[in-house]
Design a protein around this motif. Sequence first.
Motif, PDB file in Angstrom:
ATOM      1  N   ARG A  86      30.793  51.049  34.072  1.00 29.33           N
ATOM      2  CA  ARG A  86      30.079  52.054  33.140  1.00 29.33           C
ATOM      3  C   ARG A  86      29.392  53.217  33.984  1.00 29.33           C
ATOM      4  O   ARG A  86      29.873  54.587  33.695  1.00 29.33           O
ATOM      5  CB  ARG A  86      29.135  51.294  32.373  1.00 29.33           C
ATOM      6  CG  ARG A  86      28.264  52.193  31.211  1.00 29.33           C
ATOM      7  CD  ARG A  86      27.357  51.609  30.473  1.00 29.33           C
ATOM      8  NE  ARG A  86      26.833  52.385  29.308  1.00 29.33           N
ATOM      9  CZ  ARG A  86      25.610  52.847  29.963  1.00 29.33           C
ATOM     10  NH1 ARG A  86      25.045  52.875  30.855  1.00 29.33           N
ATOM     11  NH2 ARG A  86      25.132  53.601  28.570  1.00 29.33           N
TER      12      ARG A  86
ATOM     13  N   THR B 275      43.088  44.257  27.178  1.00 30.09           N
ATOM     14  CA  THR B 275      41.552  44.596  27.765  1.00 30.09           C
ATOM     15  C   THR B 275      41.666  44.628  29.432  1.00 30.09           C
ATOM     16  O   THR B 275      41.114  45.259  30.022  1.00 30.09           O
ATOM     17  CB  THR B 275      40.455  43.922  27.058  1.00 30.09           C
ATOM     18  OG1 THR B 275      40.632  44.047  25.680  1.00 30.09           O
ATOM     19  CG2 THR B 275      39.276  44.271  27.351  1.00 30.09           C
TER      20      THR B 275
ATOM     21  N   ALA C 294      37.466  49.656  22.902  1.00 32.12           N
ATOM     22  CA  ALA C 294      36.511  49.452  21.942  1.00 32.12           C
ATOM     23  C   ALA C 294      36.869  49.204  20.618  1.00 32.12           C
ATOM     24  O   ALA C 294      36.346  48.557  19.875  1.00 32.12           O
ATOM     25  CB  ALA C 294      36.011  51.140  21.474  1.00 32.12           C
TER      26      ALA C 294
ATOM     27  N   THR D  30      37.949  44.929  21.801  1.00 31.24           N
ATOM     28  CA  THR D  30      37.011  43.922  22.288  1.00 31.24           C
ATOM     29  C   THR D  30      36.523  42.952  21.264  1.00 31.24           C
ATOM     30  O   THR D  30      36.082  42.047  21.265  1.00 31.24           O
ATOM     31  CB  THR D  30      35.986  44.570  23.348  1.00 31.24           C
ATOM     32  OG1 THR D  30      35.504  45.479  22.495  1.00 31.24           O
ATOM     33  CG2 THR D  30      36.508  44.724  24.612  1.00 31.24           C
ATOM     34  N   THR D  31      36.223  43.779  20.022  1.00 32.74           N
ATOM     35  CA  THR D  31      35.622  42.909  18.790  1.00 32.74           C
ATOM     36  C   THR D  31      36.952  42.175  18.226  1.00 32.74           C
ATOM     37  O   THR D  31      36.454  41.180  17.450  1.00 32.74           O
ATOM     38  CB  THR D  31      35.302  44.009  17.711  1.00 32.74           C
ATOM     39  OG1 THR D  31      36.523  44.731  17.353  1.00 32.74           O
ATOM     40  CG2 THR D  31      34.181  45.009  18.201  1.00 32.74           C
TER      41      THR D  31
ATOM     42  N   ARG E  58      35.491  36.900  24.136  1.00 30.37           N
ATOM     43  CA  ARG E  58      34.532  38.015  23.959  1.00 30.37           C
ATOM     44  C   ARG E  58      33.426  37.822  24.750  1.00 30.37           C
ATOM     45  O   ARG E  58      32.519  38.483  25.146  1.00 30.37           O
ATOM     46  CB  ARG E  58      34.114  37.771  22.433  1.00 30.37           C
ATOM     47  CG  ARG E  58      33.293  39.086  21.707  1.00 30.37           C
ATOM     48  CD  ARG E  58      33.444  38.574  20.091  1.00 30.37           C
ATOM     49  NE  ARG E  58      34.687  38.324  19.671  1.00 30.37           N
ATOM     50  CZ  ARG E  58      34.833  37.677  18.609  1.00 30.37           C
ATOM     51  NH1 ARG E  58      33.561  37.009  17.948  1.00 30.37           N
ATOM     52  NH2 ARG E  58      36.018  37.359  18.243  1.00 30.37           N
TER      53      ARG E  58
ATOM     54  N   SER F 232      31.462  40.708  27.071  1.00 28.66           N
ATOM     55  CA  SER F 232      30.288  40.973  27.048  1.00 28.66           C
ATOM     56  C   SER F 232      29.582  40.965  28.159  1.00 28.66           C
ATOM     57  O   SER F 232      28.820  41.805  28.759  1.00 28.66           O
ATOM     58  CB  SER F 232      29.689  40.235  25.757  1.00 28.66           C
ATOM     59  OG  SER F 232      28.104  40.460  25.666  1.00 28.66           O
TER      60      SER F 232
ATOM     61  N   TRP G 124      31.788  44.993  28.562  1.00 30.56           N
ATOM     62  CA  TRP G 124      32.758  45.605  27.741  1.00 30.56           C
ATOM     63  C   TRP G 124      32.272  45.606  26.439  1.00 30.56           C
ATOM     64  O   TRP G 124      32.879  45.233  25.250  1.00 30.56           O
ATOM     65  CB  TRP G 124      34.234  44.967  27.960  1.00 30.56           C
ATOM     66  CG  TRP G 124      34.844  45.296  29.165  1.00 30.56           C
ATOM     67  CD1 TRP G 124      34.648  44.517  30.244  1.00 30.56           C
ATOM     68  CD2 TRP G 124      35.592  46.307  29.442  1.00 30.56           C
ATOM     69  NE1 TRP G 124      35.433  45.169  31.228  1.00 30.56           N
ATOM     70  CE2 TRP G 124      36.167  46.281  30.768  1.00 30.56           C
ATOM     71  CE3 TRP G 124      36.065  47.356  28.673  1.00 30.56           C
ATOM     72  CZ2 TRP G 124      36.979  47.023  31.594  1.00 30.56           C
ATOM     73  CZ3 TRP G 124      37.036  48.134  29.527  1.00 30.56           C
ATOM     74  CH2 TRP G 124      37.448  48.066  30.945  1.00 30.56           C
ATOM     75  N   THR G 125      31.102  46.413  26.101  1.00 29.86           N
ATOM     76  CA  THR G 125      30.465  46.545  24.802  1.00 29.86           C
ATOM     77  C   THR G 125      30.267  47.985  24.533  1.00 29.86           C
ATOM     78  O   THR G 125      29.912  48.575  25.351  1.00 29.86           O
ATOM     79  CB  THR G 125      29.279  45.823  24.770  1.00 29.86           C
ATOM     80  OG1 THR G 125      29.140  44.418  25.011  1.00 29.86           O
ATOM     81  CG2 THR G 125      28.385  45.987  23.354  1.00 29.86           C
ATOM     82  N   LEU G 126      31.101  48.700  23.585  1.00 33.31           N
ATOM     83  CA  LEU G 126      31.496  49.814  23.481  1.00 33.31           C
ATOM     84  C   LEU G 126      31.075  50.143  22.195  1.00 33.31           C
ATOM     85  O   LEU G 126      30.884  49.352  21.084  1.00 33.31           O
ATOM     86  CB  LEU G 126      32.844  50.214  23.733  1.00 33.31           C
ATOM     87  CG  LEU G 126      33.176  50.103  25.138  1.00 33.31           C
ATOM     88  CD1 LEU G 126      34.767  49.914  25.234  1.00 33.31           C
ATOM     89  CD2 LEU G 126      32.737  51.174  26.162  1.00 33.31           C
TER      90      LEU G 126
END
Length: 357
Positions: free
Chosen positions: A14, A290, A324, A327-328, A335, A339, A343-345
């Motif tokens: 990041r 991902t 983004a 990842t959901t 997941r 996280s 990878w939380t966007l």
Amino acid sequence: MSASTVPPLPTLARDAHIHHVMQALSQIPAGMISLDSSRMLIIFYCVSTLDLLGALEEKTTPAQRDVWRTWIWEQYVAGPFGTAFKPGTSMNDSTPHLITTYAALLSLAALRDDFSRLNRPGVLAFLRACQKSDGSFASTPPVAHNTPQYTLADADMRNVYCAFCICSLLGEPAWRGIDVEKAVEFIGRCRTYEGGYGQLPGCEAQGGTTYLAIACLRMAPLRHSPEPEPRLSAQARAHTEHWLVHNQDAASGGFRGRTGKPPDSCYCFWAGAALQILEAQDKIDAHALTSFIAHCQFAYGGIAKAPGGFPDPYHTYLALAAAALYTTHLPPTSRVYASAAGWTLAPFDALLSGGAA
């Protein structure tokens, strides 16, 4: 692959990615003279990347954001064509650009501008001036060049997408100012036997232009009739989904842009976002997608088109946008790995924020 054997994802770098786009932004408006015509798009990619990473307000100052907003508004010009944004400071004041106008409006939205300076009827007049008789849109109005409309050669899917996005941003009255049905007919003529869409009628299907077409068909208002029909039939939709799904590379998890080509991180967005718009995101391997993006990260920040390559703001933004979106949709075990690896966007709009392929 069972949940227990899913490999952990590499960590999202990041801070390094933030540094990469901040370096590019630091050259605007003072530097990058040779890239003047692309400067508005570079701002769009960089600002949008910071927004995706949740770092726009955290890592930039109000003064920096004001400089970028000011520079964007300095490119806003008026003329016989209406009002729109030109690509950069060295461009002639009478030559605005449709793709630039799209990028400027999205960038201003990310920078939380209130659009109080925007002449909406003027922007709509510009869109009307760019639309050709076949329904497509040129990047500049013919009056800007004193050139007959039919001779403009750059009227293609990219400009149709940008025009449709601008109409979506301006609201319902804007749609009444352009010929939506003619534009939809043009999109239909760009469809190929594979189920994808080309840049122009007769061109090879590509992942980027297929995304643009699918996004346009979703944005376009339905015809006024007692029983409005979807813009894409069930059969055509299934055909497009099949082509997109089979462009995911089984070995790497990345997406290729054309049949038989190597995977590229930007196509993870173009194909992945198109499948989301078609509500077919569960038909691909989100963890593999991902993971491919994660392996395209450059050691010192930014994301390249493929593992081992050099990064740029374009691939950095589109790769993170794809992450983004997906990842959901990872399986529960993946997941957790995503996280833990950062990878939380931020939430992402698959329709309006794709840029131009």
